[in-house]
Design an enzyme around this catalytic site. Structure first.
Site, PDB file in Angstrom:
ATOM      1  N   GLY A 101      12.318  -7.497 -14.218  1.00  0.00           N
ATOM      2  CA  GLY A 101      12.015  -6.224 -14.353  1.00  0.00           C
ATOM      3  C   GLY A 101      10.381  -5.874 -14.490  1.00  0.00           C
ATOM      4  O   GLY A 101       9.749  -7.023 -14.539  1.00  0.00           O
ATOM      5  N   GLY A 103       7.718  -5.734 -16.648  1.00  0.00           N
ATOM      6  CA  GLY A 103       7.281  -6.182 -17.715  1.00  0.00           C
ATOM      7  C   GLY A 103       5.799  -5.573 -18.164  1.00  0.00           C
ATOM      8  O   GLY A 103       5.564  -5.714 -19.260  1.00  0.00           O
ATOM      9  N   ARG A 104       5.114  -5.191 -16.932  1.00  0.00           N
ATOM     10  CA  ARG A 104       3.908  -4.592 -17.437  1.00  0.00           C
ATOM     11  C   ARG A 104       3.508  -3.385 -16.487  1.00  0.00           C
ATOM     12  O   ARG A 104       2.442  -2.680 -16.336  1.00  0.00           O
ATOM     13  CB  ARG A 104       2.726  -5.280 -17.572  1.00  0.00           C
ATOM     14  CG  ARG A 104       2.372  -6.036 -16.416  1.00  0.00           C
ATOM     15  CD  ARG A 104       1.611  -6.992 -16.416  1.00  0.00           C
ATOM     16  NE  ARG A 104       1.433  -7.727 -15.395  1.00  0.00           N
ATOM     17  CZ  ARG A 104       0.148  -8.574 -14.994  1.00  0.00           C
ATOM     18  NH1 ARG A 104      -0.997  -8.472 -15.568  1.00  0.00           N
ATOM     19  NH2 ARG A 104       0.149  -9.307 -13.959  1.00  0.00           N
ATOM     20  N   LYS A 128      -0.084  -0.391 -13.717  1.00  0.00           N
ATOM     21  CA  LYS A 128       0.179  -1.754 -13.797  1.00  0.00           C
ATOM     22  C   LYS A 128      -0.792  -2.164 -15.136  1.00  0.00           C
ATOM     23  O   LYS A 128      -1.754  -1.907 -14.917  1.00  0.00           O
ATOM     24  CB  LYS A 128      -0.260  -2.398 -12.482  1.00  0.00           C
ATOM     25  CG  LYS A 128       0.046  -4.047 -12.867  1.00  0.00           C
ATOM     26  CD  LYS A 128       0.085  -4.755 -11.486  1.00  0.00           C
ATOM     27  CE  LYS A 128       0.375  -6.313 -11.732  1.00  0.00           C
ATOM     28  NZ  LYS A 128       0.354  -6.895 -10.263  1.00  0.00           N
ATOM     29  N   ARG A 198      -0.827   1.907  -8.932  1.00  0.00           N
ATOM     30  CA  ARG A 198      -0.354   1.663  -7.546  1.00  0.00           C
ATOM     31  C   ARG A 198       0.473   2.817  -6.834  1.00  0.00           C
ATOM     32  O   ARG A 198       1.098   3.665  -7.723  1.00  0.00           O
ATOM     33  CB  ARG A 198       0.566   0.381  -7.847  1.00  0.00           C
ATOM     34  CG  ARG A 198      -0.152  -0.664  -8.257  1.00  0.00           C
ATOM     35  CD  ARG A 198       0.549  -2.034  -7.984  1.00  0.00           C
ATOM     36  NE  ARG A 198       2.014  -2.120  -8.757  1.00  0.00           N
ATOM     37  CZ  ARG A 198       2.633  -3.202  -8.792  1.00  0.00           C
ATOM     38  NH1 ARG A 198       1.944  -4.265  -8.427  1.00  0.00           N
ATOM     39  NH2 ARG A 198       3.669  -3.335  -9.577  1.00  0.00           N
ATOM     40  N   ARG A 205      12.592  -3.463  -4.847  1.00  0.00           N
ATOM     41  CA  ARG A 205      12.494  -4.687  -4.498  1.00  0.00           C
ATOM     42  C   ARG A 205      13.803  -5.408  -4.221  1.00  0.00           C
ATOM     43  O   ARG A 205      14.949  -4.770  -4.447  1.00  0.00           O
ATOM     44  CB  ARG A 205      11.668  -5.512  -5.402  1.00  0.00           C
ATOM     45  CG  ARG A 205      10.514  -4.850  -5.993  1.00  0.00           C
ATOM     46  CD  ARG A 205      10.294  -5.005  -7.479  1.00  0.00           C
ATOM     47  NE  ARG A 205       9.306  -4.467  -7.939  1.00  0.00           N
ATOM     48  CZ  ARG A 205       7.962  -5.172  -8.125  1.00  0.00           C
ATOM     49  NH1 ARG A 205       7.856  -6.115  -7.675  1.00  0.00           N
ATOM     50  NH2 ARG A 205       6.898  -4.447  -8.758  1.00  0.00           N
ATOM     51  N   ASP A 275      11.484 -10.853  -6.303  1.00  0.00           N
ATOM     52  CA  ASP A 275      11.076  -9.918  -6.920  1.00  0.00           C
ATOM     53  C   ASP A 275      10.010  -9.300  -6.346  1.00  0.00           C
ATOM     54  O   ASP A 275       9.416  -8.219  -6.878  1.00  0.00           O
ATOM     55  CB  ASP A 275      11.018  -9.968  -8.465  1.00  0.00           C
ATOM     56  CG  ASP A 275      10.146 -11.282  -8.799  1.00  0.00           C
ATOM     57  OD1 ASP A 275      10.445 -12.288  -8.287  1.00  0.00           O
ATOM     58  OD2 ASP A 275       9.210 -11.111  -9.363  1.00  0.00           O
TER      59      ASP A 275
END
Length: 523
Positions: A101, A103-104, A128, A198, A205, A275
């Site tokens: 997942g 995570g940040r 991000k 981003r 994904r 991923d």
């Protein structure tokens, strides 16, 4: 600051996690968890992409406003933003890793843009380094300036090279420190923090599908497949089975084209886990990536992969196929038949072969790649590897070779070792003679050949040492080199007089320096 038009289909059309807590946990029956970015103390703009800003409708006054830095550091939201972190799994270094997942990474929303010609675009905006999410595991959800500069610059450099990629709108400093152990060797240190915004049509994904198959959640897997086709591949129609089969073929085809472009410019992703594979065939997740300096198919920049070298430069086409096979396995419960999945995997192999041959022909200045050219290329690659020759400088210089008097002399700057150059000179001259003979069969005027080759063989790539020089300066509060490097990489095929130093081969000091020849997943 201008507002964006947002249409957040991912969170409106797919089920989310009902638990609003940001606490780390296993998330079941949901494609995402709603989560707010964690504010930072002193957001300040470090760099931005003029092209991506224009794509979203921002002008320079918008970008330089305090509100812009606040939004894209995670301190404020624009009207219509609905932040979330996506749930996905993945195969890491060939092994199933379970739930991973975002995570940040926190997606703010989906911006819809309309050009003057009426063409519409959809752009996910994702921060991000904006703080913890339910998928952060043992991490803090933050990102350091070092890795953020690398992601920001490479996203834009790859786009201007013509490689399919996610984009980067801006790089914002946080005014806070983040503790990282760069090489996991027990020597952590506090580094400046940053957030990258981003931008991509979709951040879905392979792992988004894998997680639901691993949990036996066929209903949610089917919903995600059909949503992805409807939103991201709207040109596909027909019955569900036909539409899904065509979609998987599209994914395989786009992935093949992306990998061929990586090989053309000498890009090594470094961590091709499932991923980190985009369903749109975009380069995604710029972590321990690197650029080939001296040509070496066995090189990987990732210290985590130093033993097995699974993700080495020359193995990337095979790994992409393996990753597509894992995606096919994940999709099988929805397809109910193996044949359309096999067709997609076979298509990947065919398209990559076609694109790779086309790419090799273009780099050498040939109209087409004949079977007899394979030996010429194999001989060259072996020679470049043994003689320690810079890939980018060699192919760029080859365009200026005098076909009436071929010589190694105009290519000497591509050699890292004078001793190896001397040893290789007879063999190189022999290869140049064979290359000249083959090139003359094309009957292409010299100037036309040079222009054509220079359009596919860049003069400038984001060499690891250049990025590290920009990082070193930025960590001292000097951001000018980040902006200059971005500007150089916006025109990678131009000569750019006065900027020769950015085209220079790797200096000796960078051969074994962390961040230049070896990198880690620490970010």
């Amino acid at each position: 600051m201008k507002n964006l038009v947002l249409d957040n289909r991912f969170v409106h059309e797919l089920p989310g996690d009902p638990n609003p807590s940001p606490d780390v946990r296993q998330v079941h029956g949901a494609c995402y968890s709603r989560v707010m970015p964690t504010p930072v103390s002193a957001p300040h703009l470090i760099a931005w992409s003029p092209e991506v800003a224009a794509l979203l409708g921002f002008d320079e006054s918008d970008v330089r406003s305090p509100e812009f830095a606040a939004v894209f550091a995670g301190n404020a939201l624009m009207p219509g933003m609905e932040p979330y972190a996506a749930c996905y799994g993945g195969h890491q270094f060939g092994n199933w890793a379970g739930q991973l997942g975002d995570g940040r990474a926190i997606t703010l929303g989906e911006a819809v843009t309309t050009r003057g010609d009426g063409h519409t675009g959809r752009w996910e905006l994702q921060l991000k380094g904006a703080g913890p999410t339910p998928y952060s595991r043992h991490a803090d959800g933050r990102a350091v300036l070092r890795s953020s500069i690398r992601e920001f610059l490479c996203s834009e450099a790859m786009h201007h090279l013509g490689v399919p990629t996610t984009r980067a709108l801006c790089l914002v400093g946080t005014g806070e420190k983040v503790v990282r152990d760069m090489f996991y060797d027990g020597r952590p240190k506090a580094e400046p923090g940053a957030v990258v915004c981003r931008v991509a049509p979709s951040f879905i994904r392979f792992g988004n599908f894998e997680i639901f198959t691993s949990r036996g959640d066929e209903a949610l897997l089917t919903r995600l497949v059909d949503f992805t086709i409807a939103r991201d591949f709207p040109e596909l129609g027909g019955e569900p089975a036909t539409r899904r089969a065509e979609w998987f073929c599209k994914v395989c085809e786009r992935t093949a084209r992306m990998i061929a472009q990586w090989m053309r410019v000498g890009f090594v992703h470094g961590v091709m886990n499932t991923d980190n594979m985009s369903i749109l065939g975009l380069t995604i997740d710029y972590g321990p990536y690197g650029w080939i300096d001296n040509f070496d198919p066995g090189w990987t920049p990732n210290t985590t992969d130093a033993g097995g070298k699974r993700y080495r430069f020359g193995n990337q086409p095979h790994i992409a196929h393996w990753n597509l096979l894992q995606l096919a396995n994940a999709l099988y419960p929805v397809f109910g038949a193996a044949e359309p999945l096999h067709e997609g995997l076979d298509l990947y192999a065919r398209v990559f072969d076609e694109e790779n041959r086309r790419m090799l022909a273009a780099k050498l200045g040939f109209e087409a790649f004949g079977d007899e050219d394979a030996t010429l290329v194999e001989t060259l690659h072996a020679l470049l590897t043994r003689a320690e020759v810079d890939m980018t400088i060699f192919f760029r210089g080859l365009a200026s070779l005098d076909l009436e008097a071929p010589s190694i002399d105009p290519l000497r700057d591509a050699f890292y070792s004078a001793e190896k150059a001397a040893v290789a000179e007879p063999e190189m001259n022999s290869w140049l003679a064979a290359y000249t003979k083959r090139t003359k069969q094309e009957r292409t005027p010299g100037d036309q050949r040079r222009v054509r080759m220079n359009a596919v063989n860049p003069r400038f790539v984001l060499r690891n040492y250049l990025a590290q020089e920009a990082i070193d300066a930025a960590e001292q509060g000097e951001y000018a080199l980040v902006s200059e490097l971005l500007d150089v990489m916006r025109h990678p095929y131009d000569e750019q007089p006065g900027r020769e130093r950015f085209a220079a081969r790797r200096p000796d000091w960078a051969r074994n320096r962390a961040g230049c020849s070896m990198l880690s997943c620490s970010s």
